[in-house]
Motif scaffolding. Structure first.
Motif, PDB file in Angstrom:
ATOM      1  N   ASP A  26       0.505  -1.319  -0.633  1.00 19.73           N
ATOM      2  CA  ASP A  26       0.058   0.046  -0.253  1.00 19.73           C
ATOM      3  C   ASP A  26       1.109   1.405   0.287  1.00 19.73           C
ATOM      4  N   PHE A  27       0.827   2.290  -0.061  1.00 23.33           N
ATOM      5  CA  PHE A  27       2.036   3.544  -0.755  1.00 23.33           C
ATOM      6  C   PHE A  27       0.526   4.350  -1.136  1.00 23.33           C
ATOM      7  N   ASN A  28       0.945   5.573   0.131  1.00 22.81           N
ATOM      8  CA  ASN A  28      -0.315   7.079   0.143  1.00 22.81           C
ATOM      9  C   ASN A  28       0.755   7.916  -0.122  1.00 22.81           C
ATOM     10  N   TRP A  29       0.052   8.913  -0.391  1.00 18.54           N
ATOM     11  CA  TRP A  29       0.472  10.393  -1.577  1.00 18.54           C
ATOM     12  C   TRP A  29       1.049  11.194   0.346  1.00 18.54           C
ATOM     13  N   SER A  30      -0.703  10.635   1.380  1.00 18.49           N
ATOM     14  CA  SER A  30      -1.018  11.642   2.227  1.00 18.49           C
ATOM     15  C   SER A  30       0.268  11.771   3.164  1.00 18.49           C
ATOM     16  N   GLN A  31       0.567  10.011   3.041  1.00 18.70           N
ATOM     17  CA  GLN A  31       1.847   9.875   4.415  1.00 18.70           C
ATOM     18  C   GLN A  31       3.223   9.793   4.367  1.00 18.70           C
ATOM     19  N   LEU A  32       3.185  10.639   2.989  1.00 18.32           N
ATOM     20  CA  LEU A  32       4.730  10.686   2.616  1.00 18.32           C
ATOM     21  C   LEU A  32       5.776  11.012   3.480  1.00 18.32           C
ATOM     22  N   PHE A  33       5.468  12.458   3.813  1.00 17.47           N
ATOM     23  CA  PHE A  33       6.820  13.057   4.185  1.00 17.47           C
ATOM     24  C   PHE A  33       6.241  12.244   6.158  1.00 17.47           C
ATOM     25  N   SER A  34       5.496  11.464   6.254  1.00 14.32           N
ATOM     26  CA  SER A  34       5.082  11.511   8.009  1.00 14.32           C
ATOM     27  C   SER A  34       5.191  10.011   8.296  1.00 14.32           C
ATOM     28  N   ASP A  35       4.983   9.276   7.283  1.00 18.20           N
ATOM     29  CA  ASP A  35       5.299   7.747   7.282  1.00 18.20           C
ATOM     30  C   ASP A  35       6.890   7.555   6.781  1.00 18.20           C
ATOM     31  N   PRO A  36       8.148   7.402   7.500  1.00 21.68           N
ATOM     32  CA  PRO A  36       9.583   6.802   6.839  1.00 21.68           C
ATOM     33  C   PRO A  36       9.129   5.770   5.684  1.00 21.68           C
ATOM     34  N   ALA A  37       8.384   4.880   6.684  1.00 24.09           N
ATOM     35  CA  ALA A  37       7.656   3.408   5.334  1.00 24.09           C
ATOM     36  C   ALA A  37       7.851   3.666   3.978  1.00 24.09           C
ATOM     37  N   GLN A  38       6.583   5.548   3.889  1.00 26.31           N
ATOM     38  CA  GLN A  38       5.669   5.288   2.853  1.00 26.31           C
ATOM     39  C   GLN A  38       7.280   5.899   1.365  1.00 26.31           C
ATOM     40  N   MET A  39       8.121   6.555   2.764  1.00 29.43           N
ATOM     41  CA  MET A  39       9.692   6.983   1.722  1.00 29.43           C
ATOM     42  C   MET A  39       9.725   6.702   0.725  1.00 29.43           C
ATOM     43  N   GLN A  40      10.714   5.243   2.250  1.00 30.67           N
ATOM     44  CA  GLN A  40      11.327   4.019   0.920  1.00 30.67           C
ATOM     45  C   GLN A  40      11.062   3.318   0.329  1.00 30.67           C
ATOM     46  N   LEU A  41       9.190   3.255   0.628  1.00 25.70           N
ATOM     47  CA  LEU A  41       9.132   2.166  -1.031  1.00 25.70           C
ATOM     48  C   LEU A  41       9.052   3.006  -2.059  1.00 25.70           C
ATOM     49  N   LEU A  42       8.732   4.874  -1.856  1.00 21.23           N
ATOM     50  CA  LEU A  42       9.113   5.101  -3.329  1.00 21.23           C
ATOM     51  C   LEU A  42      10.282   5.071  -3.427  1.00 21.23           C
ATOM     52  N   LEU A  43      10.811   5.906  -3.022  1.00 13.70           N
ATOM     53  CA  LEU A  43      12.239   6.331  -3.400  1.00 13.70           C
ATOM     54  C   LEU A  43      12.791   4.554  -3.451  1.00 13.70           C
ATOM     55  N   ILE A  44      13.009   3.364  -2.596  1.00 13.27           N
ATOM     56  CA  ILE A  44      13.620   2.670  -3.401  1.00 13.27           C
ATOM     57  C   ILE A  44      13.168   1.569  -4.332  1.00 13.27           C
ATOM     58  N   SER A  45      11.335   1.973  -4.775  1.00 15.15           N
ATOM     59  CA  SER A  45      10.729   0.560  -5.256  1.00 15.15           C
ATOM     60  C   SER A  45      10.368   1.096  -6.664  1.00 15.15           C
ATOM     61  N   ARG A  46       8.819   2.370  -5.968  1.00 14.91           N
ATOM     62  CA  ARG A  46       7.842   2.847  -7.173  1.00 14.91           C
ATOM     63  C   ARG A  46       8.893   3.551  -7.811  1.00 14.91           C
ATOM     64  N   LEU A  47       9.831   4.414  -7.656  1.00 12.82           N
ATOM     65  CA  LEU A  47       9.968   5.598  -8.203  1.00 12.82           C
ATOM     66  C   LEU A  47      11.324   5.498  -9.160  1.00 12.82           C
ATOM     67  N   PRO A  48      12.343   4.053  -9.165  1.00 13.53           N
ATOM     68  CA  PRO A  48      13.386   3.618  -9.818  1.00 13.53           C
ATOM     69  C   PRO A  48      12.377   2.414 -10.713  1.00 13.53           C
ATOM     70  N   ARG A  49      11.716   2.205 -10.855  1.00 14.67           N
ATOM     71  CA  ARG A  49      10.295   1.129 -11.542  1.00 14.67           C
ATOM     72  C   ARG A  49       9.863   2.115 -12.906  1.00 14.67           C
ATOM     73  N   THR A  50       9.444   3.658 -12.104  1.00 19.44           N
ATOM     74  CA  THR A  50       9.372   4.004 -13.312  1.00 19.44           C
ATOM     75  C   THR A  50       9.861   4.533 -14.208  1.00 19.44           C
ATOM     76  N   LEU A  51      11.042   5.123 -13.393  1.00 16.95           N
ATOM     77  CA  LEU A  51      12.040   5.358 -14.165  1.00 16.95           C
ATOM     78  C   LEU A  51      12.624   4.962 -15.511  1.00 16.95           C
ATOM     79  N   ALA A  52      12.999   3.445 -14.803  1.00 11.34           N
ATOM     80  CA  ALA A  52      13.216   2.468 -15.416  1.00 11.34           C
ATOM     81  C   ALA A  52      12.299   2.148 -16.971  1.00 11.34           C
ATOM     82  N   VAL A  53      10.953   2.416 -16.650  1.00  8.98           N
ATOM     83  CA  VAL A  53       9.927   1.992 -18.070  1.00  8.98           C
ATOM     84  C   VAL A  53      10.256   2.621 -18.891  1.00  8.98           C
ATOM     85  N   LEU A  54      10.115   4.079 -18.206  1.00  8.25           N
ATOM     86  CA  LEU A  54      10.415   5.495 -19.052  1.00  8.25           C
ATOM     87  C   LEU A  54      11.520   5.371 -19.403  1.00  8.25           C
TER      88      LEU A  54
END
Length: 318
Positions: A26-54
């Protein structure tokens, strides 16, 4: 052209947001800066995958357009001239003989074998009569299948079938931070193509016209082949083989905006990125929580789109 690029860019932004929200965790934009796990998920998995696809979608589309311009045939892409299959041969050789080597070494050897494969393909083309240019894709498909069959045989003899399946099946599921950065090299190569676009376009007119206009035909042709080989090798090493991107995307853009290489490159990059993003999102959601490889999804969608282009062109011609 501007409206097409603007539409593609707006679609790209929407798809990037959807891509980063899609996944098992689960990923929630509203908890991105309040929950370290959300930021970690974005930077380690979701953002790299999206950039790789692009990067993969944009650069494979550009590589396909360059091949089609230089070789003067609209039915070509890296996997249809033996480049992708030859790159996989290089990776297999390195994996069997030097299994502990780095990705950079594998990419270098894959680029070399891809170049050798394309050089052999160019040699085969010289034996074709000038009036049988439609045979070029058929020769490329047969040539690529022969290489792939030989690679599969060697892998079977060395108990490496599971290993080569990773390279023959494009998949972004293993992309994480630290495992996709090599793809940025393809972006640099795309910039090189943009800088040399006018010379490559002239080279696509043929050797005699290129020489009369002051362009070294042989040099431009080999530059195009080297760049395509490097893009193909990096993509195969990182995510595996994804068919039809370099075939479908340039043909769509050419039908909408003509055959001007420099002007079409941004549209090809944006449309390629969008199509691959759409296929990646579908692959992650159609059988959630499992993933369908993107090569399967794009193979289906790419086939439908290409058949549509063929039949539409046939209706227009009649």
């Amino acid at each position: 052209m501007f409206s097409l690029n603007r539409l593609n860019f707006l679609l790209l932004l929407v798809l990037c947001v959807i891509s980063m929200m899609t996944g098992v965790a689960d990923f929630n934009w509203s908890q991105l800066f309040s929950d370290p796990a959300q930021m970690q998920l974005l930077l380690i998995s979701r953002l790299p995958r999206t950039l790789a696809v692009l990067l993969v979608g944009a650069t494979l589309g550009i590589a396909g357009m360059v091949l089609q311009i230089v070789l003067k045939n609209r039915f070509l892409e890296p996997s249809m001239i033996g480049a992708t299959q030859s790159a996989a041969v290089g990776i297999l050789i390195v994996s069997l003989l030097f299994p502990a080597t780095s990705l950079m070494v594998k990419m270098s050897v894959a680029t070399l074998t891809a170049l050798i494969g394309m050089a052999i393909f160019m040699g085969l083309l010289r034996s074709l009569p000038p009036h049988q240019q439609l045979m070029i894709p058929l020769v490329g498909i047969v040539f690529g299948n022969v290489i792939e069959a030989g690679t599969t045989f060697v892998a079977y003899q060395t108990d490496s079938l599971q290993l080569i399946s990773v390279w023959f099946t494009g998949d972004f599921s293993g992309i994480l931070s630290g495992r996709y950065e090599l793809l940025w090299l393809t972006a640099i190569l795309a910039i090189v193509i943009y800088i040399m676009a006018d010379q490559l376009s002239i080279a696509g007119l043929g050797q005699h016209i290129s020489t009369s206009l002051g362009v070294n035909y042989r040099q431009m042709t080999w530059l195009a082949l080297v760049v395509v080989a490097m893009i193909t090798a990096v993509v195969v090493v990182t995510v595996g083989q994804i068919p039809f991107i370099g075939l479908v995307v340039p043909n769509i853009v050419s039908r909408l905006a003509g055959d001007r290489l420099r002007h079409n490159l941004p549209s090809v990059a944006l449309m390629g990125a969008n199509l691959v993003l759409i296929c990646d999102i579908i692959g992650r959601t159609i059988n959630s929580p499992y993933e369908v490889p993107i090569s399967t999804i794009f193979g289906i969608i790419g086939t439908v789109l290409f058949l549509y282009l063929l039949f539409k062109g046939k209706r227009n011609a009649s």
